[in-house]
Design a protein around this motif. Sequence first.
Motif, PDB file in Angstrom:
ATOM      1  N   TYR A   6       0.825  -1.211   0.000  1.00 27.85           N
ATOM      2  CA  TYR A   6       0.000   0.000   0.000  1.00 27.85           C
ATOM      3  C   TYR A   6       0.860   1.263   0.000  1.00 27.85           C
ATOM      4  CZ  TYR A   6      -4.163  -2.849   1.092  1.00 27.85           C
ATOM      5  OH  TYR A   6      -5.190  -3.751   1.062  1.00 27.85           O
ATOM      6  N   LEU A   7       1.998   1.225   0.658  1.00 29.65           N
ATOM      7  CA  LEU A   7       2.902   2.378   0.613  1.00 29.65           C
ATOM      8  C   LEU A   7       3.407   2.603  -0.810  1.00 29.65           C
ATOM      9  CD1 LEU A   7       5.050   1.977   3.870  1.00 29.65           C
ATOM     10  CD2 LEU A   7       3.154   3.564   3.466  1.00 29.65           C
ATOM     11  N   ARG A   8       3.643   1.519  -1.550  1.00 28.53           N
ATOM     12  CA  ARG A   8       4.050   1.665  -2.942  1.00 28.53           C
ATOM     13  C   ARG A   8       2.895   2.206  -3.783  1.00 28.53           C
ATOM     14  NH1 ARG A   8       4.766  -3.068  -4.822  1.00 28.53           N
ATOM     15  NH2 ARG A   8       4.642  -4.378  -2.979  1.00 28.53           N
ATOM     16  N   TRP A   9       1.655   1.781  -3.470  1.00 30.42           N
ATOM     17  CA  TRP A   9       0.499   2.371  -4.150  1.00 30.42           C
ATOM     18  C   TRP A   9       0.411   3.865  -3.838  1.00 30.42           C
ATOM     19  CZ3 TRP A   9      -3.744   4.702  -1.691  1.00 30.42           C
ATOM     20  CH2 TRP A   9      -4.744   5.160  -2.564  1.00 30.42           C
ATOM     21  N   LEU A  10       0.649   4.242  -2.586  1.00 34.95           N
ATOM     22  CA  LEU A  10       0.590   5.651  -2.199  1.00 34.95           C
ATOM     23  C   LEU A  10       1.537   6.474  -3.054  1.00 34.95           C
ATOM     24  CD1 LEU A  10      -0.682   7.612  -0.047  1.00 34.95           C
ATOM     25  CD2 LEU A  10       1.424   7.269   1.263  1.00 34.95           C
ATOM     26  N   ASP A  11       2.712   5.948  -3.320  1.00 38.15           N
ATOM     27  CA  ASP A  11       3.688   6.637  -4.156  1.00 38.15           C
ATOM     28  C   ASP A  11       3.148   6.861  -5.567  1.00 38.15           C
ATOM     29  OD1 ASP A  11       6.550   7.554  -4.684  1.00 38.15           O
ATOM     30  OD2 ASP A  11       6.345   5.943  -6.169  1.00 38.15           O
ATOM     31  N   THR A  12       2.379   5.900  -6.088  1.00 38.06           N
ATOM     32  CA  THR A  12       1.804   6.072  -7.429  1.00 38.06           C
ATOM     33  C   THR A  12       0.806   7.220  -7.465  1.00 38.06           C
ATOM     34  OG1 THR A  12      -0.128   4.580  -7.177  1.00 38.06           O
ATOM     35  CG2 THR A  12       1.978   3.574  -7.821  1.00 38.06           C
ATOM     36  N   GLN A  13       0.262   7.587  -6.311  1.00 33.80           N
ATOM     37  CA  GLN A  13      -0.724   8.665  -6.237  1.00 33.80           C
ATOM     38  C   GLN A  13      -0.085  10.026  -5.994  1.00 33.80           C
ATOM     39  OE1 GLN A  13      -4.179   7.646  -6.844  1.00 33.80           O
ATOM     40  NE2 GLN A  13      -2.747   6.071  -7.519  1.00 33.80           N
ATOM     41  N   GLY A  14       1.252  10.060  -5.964  1.00 38.48           N
ATOM     42  CA  GLY A  14       1.955  11.323  -5.801  1.00 38.48           C
ATOM     43  C   GLY A  14       1.956  11.862  -4.391  1.00 38.48           C
ATOM     44  N   VAL A  15       1.717  10.983  -3.408  1.00 40.08           N
ATOM     45  CA  VAL A  15       1.691  11.410  -2.007  1.00 40.08           C
ATOM     46  C   VAL A  15       2.993  10.984  -1.337  1.00 40.08           C
ATOM     47  CG1 VAL A  15       0.523  11.208   0.213  1.00 40.08           C
ATOM     48  CG2 VAL A  15      -0.812  11.228  -1.898  1.00 40.08           C
ATOM     49  N   PRO A  16       3.743  11.924  -0.780  1.00 38.40           N
ATOM     50  CA  PRO A  16       5.012  11.554  -0.148  1.00 38.40           C
ATOM     51  C   PRO A  16       4.804  10.761   1.136  1.00 38.40           C
ATOM     52  CG  PRO A  16       4.527  13.887   0.219  1.00 38.40           C
ATOM     53  CD  PRO A  16       3.490  13.377  -0.734  1.00 38.40           C
ATOM     54  N   VAL A  17       5.662   9.799   1.336  1.00 38.21           N
ATOM     55  CA  VAL A  17       5.641   8.999   2.558  1.00 38.21           C
ATOM     56  C   VAL A  17       6.657   9.592   3.523  1.00 38.21           C
ATOM     57  CG1 VAL A  17       6.001   6.690   3.507  1.00 38.21           C
ATOM     58  CG2 VAL A  17       5.013   6.962   1.232  1.00 38.21           C
ATOM     59  N   PRO A  18       6.314   9.719   4.812  1.00 35.42           N
ATOM     60  CA  PRO A  18       7.260  10.284   5.767  1.00 35.42           C
ATOM     61  C   PRO A  18       8.598   9.548   5.773  1.00 35.42           C
ATOM     62  CG  PRO A  18       5.088  10.098   6.759  1.00 35.42           C
ATOM     63  CD  PRO A  18       5.017   9.401   5.435  1.00 35.42           C
ATOM     64  N   GLU A  19       9.646  10.282   6.063  1.00 33.83           N
ATOM     65  CA  GLU A  19      10.992   9.707   6.059  1.00 33.83           C
ATOM     66  C   GLU A  19      11.121   8.520   7.006  1.00 33.83           C
ATOM     67  OE1 GLU A  19      13.706  10.247   4.220  1.00 33.83           O
ATOM     68  OE2 GLU A  19      12.465  11.550   2.979  1.00 33.83           O
ATOM     69  N   ALA A  20      10.345   8.533   8.085  1.00 31.31           N
ATOM     70  CA  ALA A  20      10.443   7.453   9.069  1.00 31.31           C
ATOM     71  C   ALA A  20       9.867   6.137   8.564  1.00 31.31           C
ATOM     72  CB  ALA A  20       9.720   7.854  10.352  1.00 31.31           C
ATOM     73  N   ALA A  21       9.054   6.198   7.526  1.00 36.62           N
ATOM     74  CA  ALA A  21       8.431   4.975   6.999  1.00 36.62           C
ATOM     75  C   ALA A  21       9.449   4.181   6.198  1.00 36.62           C
ATOM     76  CB  ALA A  21       7.237   5.336   6.125  1.00 36.62           C
ATOM     77  N   PRO A  22       9.268   2.865   6.125  1.00 37.19           N
ATOM     78  CA  PRO A  22      10.186   2.039   5.334  1.00 37.19           C
ATOM     79  C   PRO A  22      10.092   2.364   3.851  1.00 37.19           C
ATOM     80  CG  PRO A  22       8.324   0.732   6.116  1.00 37.19           C
ATOM     81  CD  PRO A  22       8.224   2.062   6.781  1.00 37.19           C
ATOM     82  N   ARG A  23      11.152   2.049   3.116  1.00 35.38           N
ATOM     83  CA  ARG A  23      11.179   2.252   1.672  1.00 35.38           C
ATOM     84  C   ARG A  23      11.127   0.886   0.996  1.00 35.38           C
ATOM     85  NH1 ARG A  23       9.937   6.407   3.023  1.00 35.38           N
ATOM     86  NH2 ARG A  23      10.712   8.478   2.512  1.00 35.38           N
ATOM     87  N   PRO A  24       9.946   0.434   0.607  1.00 35.62           N
ATOM     88  CA  PRO A  24       9.824  -0.898   0.031  1.00 35.62           C
ATOM     89  C   PRO A  24      10.564  -1.005  -1.302  1.00 35.62           C
ATOM     90  CG  PRO A  24       7.659   0.046   0.570  1.00 35.62           C
ATOM     91  CD  PRO A  24       8.660   1.144   0.657  1.00 35.62           C
ATOM     92  N   GLN A  25      11.092  -2.199  -1.582  1.00 32.69           N
ATOM     93  CA  GLN A  25      11.709  -2.453  -2.865  1.00 32.69           C
ATOM     94  C   GLN A  25      10.637  -2.534  -3.951  1.00 32.69           C
ATOM     95  OE1 GLN A  25      15.129  -2.729  -3.616  1.00 32.69           O
ATOM     96  NE2 GLN A  25      15.171  -1.792  -1.577  1.00 32.69           N
ATOM     97  N   PRO A  26      10.889  -1.993  -5.131  1.00 35.08           N
ATOM     98  CA  PRO A  26       9.887  -2.044  -6.199  1.00 35.08           C
ATOM     99  C   PRO A  26       9.644  -3.467  -6.679  1.00 35.08           C
ATOM    100  CG  PRO A  26      11.969  -1.173  -7.033  1.00 35.08           C
ATOM    101  CD  PRO A  26      12.106  -1.264  -5.548  1.00 35.08           C
ATOM    102  N   ARG A  27       8.424  -3.706  -7.147  1.00 35.60           N
ATOM    103  CA  ARG A  27       8.039  -4.999  -7.674  1.00 35.60           C
ATOM    104  C   ARG A  27       7.364  -4.799  -9.033  1.00 35.60           C
ATOM    105  NH1 ARG A  27       7.546  -9.371  -4.380  1.00 35.60           N
ATOM    106  NH2 ARG A  27       5.441  -9.898  -5.121  1.00 35.60           N
ATOM    107  N   TRP A  28       7.007  -5.893  -9.688  1.00 32.91           N
ATOM    108  CA  TRP A  28       6.486  -5.832 -11.058  1.00 32.91           C
ATOM    109  C   TRP A  28       5.322  -4.862 -11.186  1.00 32.91           C
ATOM    110  CZ3 TRP A  28       1.647  -7.114 -13.160  1.00 32.91           C
ATOM    111  CH2 TRP A  28       1.599  -7.185 -14.566  1.00 32.91           C
ATOM    112  N   ILE A  29       4.428  -4.893 -10.230  1.00 29.31           N
ATOM    113  CA  ILE A  29       3.223  -4.071 -10.306  1.00 29.31           C
ATOM    114  C   ILE A  29       3.553  -2.583 -10.377  1.00 29.31           C
ATOM    115  CG2 ILE A  29       2.922  -3.948  -7.793  1.00 29.31           C
ATOM    116  CD1 ILE A  29      -0.096  -4.112  -8.246  1.00 29.31           C
TER     117      ILE A  29
END
Length: 363
Positions: free
Chosen positions: A98-121
Motif C-alpha cells: 500500500y505504501l508503494r500504491w501511495l507513491d503512485t498517487q503522488g503522495v510523499p511517505v514520511p521519512e520514518a516509513a520504510p522504503r519498500p523495494q519495487p516490484r512488477w506491479i
Amino acid sequence: MSNDPGGIPSPESRIHGCLLGGALGDSLGYAVEFDQIDEIRRRFGAAGLRDFSVLDGGTHFSDDTQMTLYTVDGIVEALEWANSGVGADANACVWLAYLRWLDTQGVPVPEAAPRPQPRWIDGQEVLRHRRAPGNACLSGLATGEMGTAARPVNPDSKGCGTVMRSAPFGLVPHIPADSVYKLSSDAASLTHGHPSARQSAGAFSLIIHALVQGSSLAEAAQAALDRVLGDDDAAPELRERLEAAVRLAGGAGTASVLSPEDLVRELGQGWVAEEALAVGLYAVLATAPRGDGGAADPVEHFREAIAVAINHSGDSDSTGSIAGNILGAYYGTACLPTDWLAALEAPEVIRGMAGQLVAVTSG
C-alpha cells in the motif's frame, strides 16, 4: 482459466474471474460514481447505465481496482517468502504494498516509513493514474505508521476503502475462515480504525472464501452474516445492513428488485463500508436464479447484478466492484461478458496479478 467439464470453476478461473469481474464492475460504476440517479437516467435512459458501449471516451477503472491489485501483490510477496521457507508478516507485506500504491498517487511517505523495494506491479503505468482515491486511504498511509486494531490510524473512519480492496484475502486457499477474516480486518486497520470498516472488510473476504470453497451465493452470504451476528463486538450498523441485504434479496427476482431510490433508502449509498458491502451483496443475491442453482446464464446474471449495483445515487464504482468480485469468485471467468472484457482498461495488468496469485497458491 476454463471451467471443468462438470461446470465447477477451477481455482485459477475463480481468481481471474474475481479480479477481472471486480474491475469490470468498478469500471462501469466509475463512469457514474458521483452522479445522482436522475442524472444517470438523463444520460443513459430509464434503465440507467447497463453497457460499456454507450460510454464515450473509453473506460477506466478506479482506485478500487488499483488497491485490490496492490492487496494481491502484498499477499503474493508474503506467500513467496513462505514458499521459500521464510516466515513473513502478511500484514506488513500488504502495508508495504500500500505504501508503494501511495507513491503512485503522488503522495510523499514520511521519512520514518520504510522504503519498500519495487516490484512488477509498480512498473505498470496505468496504475499511476489518480482515480479519486479515498481520503482515509491516503491519509492513513501518509502517516507512515502501520495502523492496527489496537493502535488505529483514522480511528473514526469507516469509508468503503477497506471493503473494495479486500476480495483477494478470500482467494487464498488452504487457510481457515477465521484466518481469512483476521487477515482482512487487520489489513483494513492499516487505513481505517472504525470497527465497521474492519469488520465489513472481514465479512466480504469471508463471502469470497466461502464461494471459493464451493458454497452457493446464499450459503456464502449467510456464513458472513452468521459470523457478524455471532460477534458480540460487531458494529450494529453492519449487522443491520447485512441482515437487510439478505432479507430484501430473499424474495426478489430480476423483475422485482428494489428501485434505485428504495435501494439507497434501505441499504445506503455505499460511501461507508457496511453500506457498500450490503449494496453489492444485495445486487448479486437479488438477481440470482431462484434457488441459486446456477441454471441461469452466468453472463446475464453478471450483467443484471452490475446494473443493480451501479445505478443509484452513491458510490457506484465500489458497489459495482464488490458485486463483480463476488460473481467472479462464484462462477469463475464463465460469467464475464466478452464485449465488456474487450472494453476493459489494461486487462493484461489484472491478468498478470491474477497469474502471480495463481502461481504462489497452486504449488
